[in-house]
Design a protein around this motif. Structure first.
Motif, PDB file in Angstrom:
ATOM      1  N   GLU A  55     -22.390  26.166 -18.379  1.00  0.00           N
ATOM      2  CA  GLU A  55     -23.045  25.372 -19.409  1.00  0.00           C
ATOM      3  C   GLU A  55     -22.990  23.894 -19.032  1.00  0.00           C
ATOM      4  OE1 GLU A  55     -21.543  26.040 -23.278  1.00  0.00           O
ATOM      5  OE2 GLU A  55     -22.832  27.773 -23.643  1.00  0.00           O
ATOM      6  N   TYR A  56     -24.156  23.239 -19.060  1.00  0.00           N
ATOM      7  CA  TYR A  56     -24.237  21.839 -18.666  1.00  0.00           C
ATOM      8  C   TYR A  56     -25.246  21.111 -19.548  1.00  0.00           C
ATOM      9  CZ  TYR A  56     -22.079  23.446 -14.308  1.00  0.00           C
ATOM     10  OH  TYR A  56     -21.242  24.011 -13.382  1.00  0.00           O
ATOM     11  N   ALA A  57     -25.002  19.803 -19.754  1.00  0.00           N
ATOM     12  CA  ALA A  57     -26.058  18.916 -20.196  1.00  0.00           C
ATOM     13  C   ALA A  57     -26.873  18.562 -18.954  1.00  0.00           C
ATOM     14  CB  ALA A  57     -25.475  17.658 -20.838  1.00  0.00           C
ATOM     15  N   VAL A  58     -28.065  17.987 -19.166  1.00  0.00           N
ATOM     16  CA  VAL A  58     -28.972  17.776 -18.044  1.00  0.00           C
ATOM     17  C   VAL A  58     -28.349  16.905 -16.962  1.00  0.00           C
ATOM     18  CG1 VAL A  58     -31.169  16.761 -17.340  1.00  0.00           C
ATOM     19  CG2 VAL A  58     -31.046  18.150 -19.408  1.00  0.00           C
ATOM     20  N   GLU A  59     -27.829  15.735 -17.344  1.00  0.00           N
ATOM     21  CA  GLU A  59     -27.341  14.810 -16.331  1.00  0.00           C
ATOM     22  C   GLU A  59     -26.080  15.323 -15.641  1.00  0.00           C
ATOM     23  OE1 GLU A  59     -27.343  10.648 -17.090  1.00  0.00           O
ATOM     24  OE2 GLU A  59     -28.914  10.800 -18.604  1.00  0.00           O
ATOM     25  N   GLU A  60     -25.219  15.996 -16.367  1.00  0.00           N
ATOM     26  CA  GLU A  60     -24.011  16.507 -15.699  1.00  0.00           C
ATOM     27  C   GLU A  60     -24.349  17.669 -14.775  1.00  0.00           C
ATOM     28  OE1 GLU A  60     -21.304  17.590 -18.745  1.00  0.00           O
ATOM     29  OE2 GLU A  60     -22.275  19.482 -19.220  1.00  0.00           O
ATOM     30  N   GLY A  61     -25.411  18.430 -15.095  1.00  0.00           N
ATOM     31  CA  GLY A  61     -25.844  19.480 -14.183  1.00  0.00           C
ATOM     32  C   GLY A  61     -26.378  18.900 -12.882  1.00  0.00           C
ATOM     33  N   PHE A  62     -27.194  17.853 -12.989  1.00  0.00           N
ATOM     34  CA  PHE A  62     -27.667  17.188 -11.782  1.00  0.00           C
ATOM     35  C   PHE A  62     -26.496  16.616 -10.973  1.00  0.00           C
ATOM     36  CE2 PHE A  62     -32.032  16.756 -13.722  1.00  0.00           C
ATOM     37  CZ  PHE A  62     -32.703  17.387 -12.687  1.00  0.00           C
ATOM     38  N   ALA A  63     -25.509  16.031 -11.674  1.00  0.00           N
ATOM     39  CA  ALA A  63     -24.352  15.454 -10.979  1.00  0.00           C
ATOM     40  C   ALA A  63     -23.596  16.528 -10.214  1.00  0.00           C
ATOM     41  CB  ALA A  63     -23.438  14.761 -11.988  1.00  0.00           C
ATOM     42  N   ARG A  64     -23.481  17.723 -10.788  1.00  0.00           N
ATOM     43  CA  ARG A  64     -22.793  18.816 -10.100  1.00  0.00           C
ATOM     44  C   ARG A  64     -23.564  19.223  -8.836  1.00  0.00           C
ATOM     45  NH1 ARG A  64     -17.954  21.188  -9.684  1.00  0.00           N
ATOM     46  NH2 ARG A  64     -17.686  21.040 -11.936  1.00  0.00           N
ATOM     47  N   LEU A  65     -24.867  19.326  -8.937  1.00  0.00           N
ATOM     48  CA  LEU A  65     -25.672  19.711  -7.775  1.00  0.00           C
ATOM     49  C   LEU A  65     -25.635  18.656  -6.679  1.00  0.00           C
ATOM     50  CD1 LEU A  65     -28.813  21.175  -9.606  1.00  0.00           C
ATOM     51  CD2 LEU A  65     -27.049  22.462  -8.404  1.00  0.00           C
ATOM     52  N   LEU A  66     -25.513  17.383  -7.064  1.00  0.00           N
ATOM     53  CA  LEU A  66     -25.562  16.286  -6.102  1.00  0.00           C
ATOM     54  C   LEU A  66     -24.191  15.904  -5.564  1.00  0.00           C
ATOM     55  CD1 LEU A  66     -28.118  14.007  -7.998  1.00  0.00           C
ATOM     56  CD2 LEU A  66     -28.530  15.238  -5.862  1.00  0.00           C
ATOM     57  N   GLN A  67     -23.154  16.601  -6.016  1.00  0.00           N
ATOM     58  CA  GLN A  67     -21.801  16.234  -5.605  1.00  0.00           C
ATOM     59  C   GLN A  67     -21.668  16.254  -4.081  1.00  0.00           C
ATOM     60  OE1 GLN A  67     -18.737  18.852  -7.017  1.00  0.00           O
ATOM     61  NE2 GLN A  67     -17.146  17.288  -6.867  1.00  0.00           N
ATOM     62  N   GLY A  68     -21.177  15.139  -3.516  1.00  0.00           N
ATOM     63  CA  GLY A  68     -20.952  15.041  -2.079  1.00  0.00           C
ATOM     64  C   GLY A  68     -22.199  14.763  -1.260  1.00  0.00           C
ATOM     65  N   SER A  69     -23.355  14.580  -1.923  1.00  0.00           N
ATOM     66  CA  SER A  69     -24.610  14.382  -1.183  1.00  0.00           C
ATOM     67  C   SER A  69     -24.896  12.924  -0.876  1.00  0.00           C
ATOM     68  CB  SER A  69     -25.787  14.958  -1.985  1.00  0.00           C
ATOM     69  OG  SER A  69     -26.012  14.182  -3.157  1.00  0.00           O
ATOM     70  N   GLY A  70     -24.188  11.995  -1.554  1.00  0.00           N
ATOM     71  CA  GLY A  70     -24.484  10.578  -1.395  1.00  0.00           C
ATOM     72  C   GLY A  70     -25.718  10.154  -2.156  1.00  0.00           C
TER      73      GLY A  70
END
Length: 800
Positions: A81-96
């Motif tokens: 379960e995610y809010a929109v921005e935290e879901g994007f943050a999870r996907l982008l983790q470590g990507s710079g």
């Protein structure tokens, strides 16, 4: 252990082909999402572009992406379960990279400014899994992704093969203690040895699969030879068809498919679990599962699983005592990922059942009249296996990864057994005791490099891998005086004491080497994926009998081409085809033949397959049509000489269903049809006959229903059916079709901060006696497998 994954199919909505190939920023226009609260998402791992596109579509937001920023990058996906921005943050983790708001429900992807760091918002995750675990599909019984050796891990919708990955949840809810218990859910797989026997063996698409050919995190020969405990498994991948391109040559040369067991890893959430078990007879035991992560950013992980179970089974004077301990350690850094697993298993079985062989002048015995254990009380099987692996991955850059693994096993096996060969219609057989010992040593290694890049509009994933497998084993033993018994009325014979002769010491060395190269090309924004590859394989076998070099040793090599194509026709429909070819180690004559231990040359198997996969979100349906060819072997009924006799061709159709089509109703099952034909037999004697031990139909269907009036209560059921099978190439001896019904229930609740799950299953509710298998059509030891009687299974799991 985390893994950098291959490109994700990227169905960018409302995006023209010209825009997708240009260097200008992409703008994906999607519908406005009215609900901005936390929602449940399932985004499979894959390319970063594909993961972001899928999440944006599910969330209903607009996302502008410059292709140069995401090219060659990958994401581990997300589940929870995610809010929109935290879901994007999870996907982008470590990507710079980070998200920059562009207005109402619109965002742009930009690099993280120098000197700043990307912070991951706190999340409320429903199911936290390590990357190796894969994302569970709807219903939780099957994972979206599975390990594919050389090709890495892929979502099932992006795989040009037929593959099913069973999750740890499926293992627990079926109360599966061994691999044989788990595969009962798959219509393409059948067990061909008694559940209370010395070892487990299977067929996939009608061809034999031995435990030796079950890989552990991609490494062959590491797991125990005779029985594999499921408490060590995080998931189990079952690949249908020859898999030599992606996994290399297997120790026993299985061609119908492959099985890979993925070890458990510590998760970000502490794991403290104890399970108490009981099975009918008086089998009782317990299992512990403990996991922790520690260090900066939880980089270090430790996971321990231990089992102790002992007691009598449903069969007379039969008991099983098993112990298992497996320790897994892992490190997950920004670019480096390491893991190691060390395990020890011990299993002692008294009065293990054997397959029932039928003499040439005897009819097939009546299974319904076998009510007692025909194995002698003094017979036993003792197996001890110690094994370990070490795996690593290192990202040289965002689009180049090095990987490798090494493994080893040392095993000691000691059997006091007797064959069961019925000589007449009365069920008489001769108890001929045999003391059999086997010591095994295995060393295996693999190393490779994987790279992602573009050549114009075409994406590439290039894999280059080398593999090496070495195994030596020594067989020995002794024979004792024979005594009469009967299948229907077993006679207790004296415990063997004085050998009548000693067997020769047979020492064998197997060395397999391979080098594979593949390229997965993506066209039209990766809607069309073409995988082309080949593997050079060398098979070297040497043997000695009483220190005298054997005459049947060989050293051969071959280049085996393979390929697959997958087209994502829509976001929910994938079409695929493949051609796979492989070299397999030659068969070894069994102890039941007069040319025991003779080694035959390696052989080539070939498969052609086409299929379709439909992902409706809540449920998925897969279909495949296949053809596999390989040489046929038999033990001649008259001469008792084992050897090749013609060829066999299996043509079949598979249909599988899994998921949760209705809220609270989960389904898992399918149908397999096989037309198995013998050709080119000696003098054409058996040409056109059905290959032995191959049913035309296998049907499985399991269902789970969450009772709406009582939260936490789930009722389960499963039906299994196999049509008739022939025992011989002449198609004279035949076993009847059979079916089995299992039922069960589980109840999950919470006491204070402890989660408790009670499970109860009844297998073979009707207590039917039947021959469940006639062996395997390409097996060196044919024989009838007796069904397991009605069995009650109880367990209680406490997570705290």
């Amino acid at each position: 252990m985390s893994a950098v994954l291959p490109p994700r199919l990227r169905p960018l909505l409302r995006l023209s082909l010209m825009l997708s190939l240009s260097a200008s920023p992409l703008f994906v226009s999607l519908s406005y999402a009215e609900d901005t609260t936390r929602r449940s998402y399932q985004v499979p791992a894959g390319s970063l572009s594909g993961a972001l596109t899928r999440f944006a579509g599910l969330a209903g937001v607009n996302l502008s992406v410059d292709p140069a920023l995401v090219s060659g990058r990958n994401s581990s996906g997300l589940t929870g379960e995610y809010a929109v921005e935290e879901g994007f943050a999870r996907l982008l983790q470590g990507s710079g990279l980070q998200l920059q708001p562009m207005g109402e429900q619109a965002f742009m992807l930009v690099p993280v400014p120098e000197g700043s760091s990307l912070q991951l918002a706190p999340t409320s995750i429903l199911a936290t899994t390590d990357l190796a675990s894969g994302d569970a599909y709807a219903g939780g019984q099957v994972a979206r992704r599975g390990s594919q050796g050389l090709l890495g891990a892929r979502d099932f919708m992006e795989t040009p093969f037929s593959m099913t990955t069973y999750t740890q949840e499926a293992v627990k809810n079926q109360q599966a203690s061994t691999l044989g218990d788990l595969i009962a859910s798959d219509p393409s797989v059948r067990t061909t040895n008694p559940a209370g026997g010395r070892y487990e063996q299977f067929t996939i698409r009608g061809f034999s699969l031995f435990n030796s050919d079950v890989s552990y995190n991609g490494l062959y020969g590491v797991l125990p030879t005779y029985t594999i405990d499921m408490e060590m498994a995080d998931r189990v991948d079952i690949l249908k068809g020859p898999s030599q391109l992606i996994n290399g040559i297997s120790p026993r040369g299985s061609v119908g498919g492959g099985i890979n067991v993925v070890p458990k890893r510590a998760t970000d959430k502490d794991i403290n679990s104890f399970t108490g078990t009981w099975a009918s007879g008086s089998q009782a035991g317990g299992a512990v599962d403990i996991g922790r992560r520690f260090g900066e950013d939880n980089k270090f992980g430790i996971r321990f699983n231990g089992v102790k179970q002992a007691g009598d089974t449903e069969w007379d004077h039969q008991s099983v005592d098993r112990e298992m301990a497996v320790l897994g350690l892992d490190f997950r850094g920004e670019r480096l990922r390491l893991s190691t697993d060390i395990g020890r298993t011990e299993r002692d079985t008294d009065a293990p059942q054997e397959r029932v062989q039928v003499a040439a002048n005897a009819s097939v015995p009546s299974a319904s009249d076998v009510r007692r254990n025909y194995a002698q009380s003094w017979s036993k099987a003792s197996t001890n296996d110690t094994f370990g692996t070490f795996n690593g991955e290192f990202d040289l850059s965002d689009n180049v990864m090095l990987y490798g693994g090494v493994g080893a096993r040392k095993s000691n096996h000691d059997f006091l057994r007797h064959a069961v060969s019925v000589s007449n219609n009365a069920g008489d057989f001769s108890v001929q005791p045999r003391d059999f010992t086997r010591d095994e040593n295995v060393r295996t290694a693999t190393a490779g490099v994987r790279s992602w890049f573009h050549s114009g509009p075409v994406s590439h994933e290039v894999n280059l891998a080398a593999s090496h497998f070495y195994m030596d084993f020594e067989n020995g033993g002794a024979r004792y005086a024979a005594a009469p018994s009967n299948l229907y009325n077993p006679v207790q014979t004296p415990t063997p004491s004085r050998p009548t002769r000693f067997d020769s010491k047979v020492y064998t060395e197997n060395t397999f080497s391979g080098l594979a190269l593949s390229d997965t090309l993506g066209f039209f924004d990766d809607r069309l994926l073409l995988t082309l590859g080949a593997r050079w394989q060398r098979v070297k076998v040497d043997d000695w009998t009483d220190n005298v070099k054997g005459a049947t040793a060989y050293d051969e090599e071959k280049i085996s081409p393979s390929g697959g194509v997958l087209f994502k026709a829509t976001d929910t429909l994938s079409l695929y085809a493949n051609y796979m070819e492989g070299l397999s180690q030659g068969k070894i004559a069994p102890s039941t033949s007069i040319n025991e231990d003779e080694i035959f040359p390696p052989f080539i198997s070939r498969q052609v397959e086409v299929g379709a996969k439909y992902d409706a979100g809540a449920f998925a349906v897969t279909a495949a049509v296949f053809r596999i060819k390989q040489p046929a072997y038999e033990t001649n009924a008259g001469s008792r000489v084992f050897g090749p006799n013609g060829k066999r061709q299996n043509e079949g159709v598979e249909l599988s269903l899994f998921g949760e089509p209705l809220k609270g109703l989960r389904l898992l099952g399918g149908v397999m049809y096989i037309d198995s034909e013998l050709t080119h037999t000696t003098n054409g004697t058996f040409d056109g006959n059905r290959a032995p031990a191959t049913p035309k139909y296998n049907v499985n269907l399991g269902a789970e229903w969450d009772v709406p009036t009582l939260e936490g209560l789930t009722l389960t059921s499963r039906g299994i059916y196999s049509s008739s099978q022939y025992l011989d190439q002449a198609n004279v001896k035949q076993i009847d079709a059979w079916n089995r019904i299992d039922v069960g229930a589980r109840y999950a609740f919470k006491v204070d901060d402890k989660h408790i799950t009670l499970r109860a299953n009844v297998e073979n509710v009707a207590d039917k006696r039947y021959w469940s298998s006639a062996g395997a059509s390409d097996d060196s030891e044919p024989g009838l497998t007796l069904s397991t009687p009605r069995t009650y299974l109880l367990s209680a799991t406490v997570d705290f």
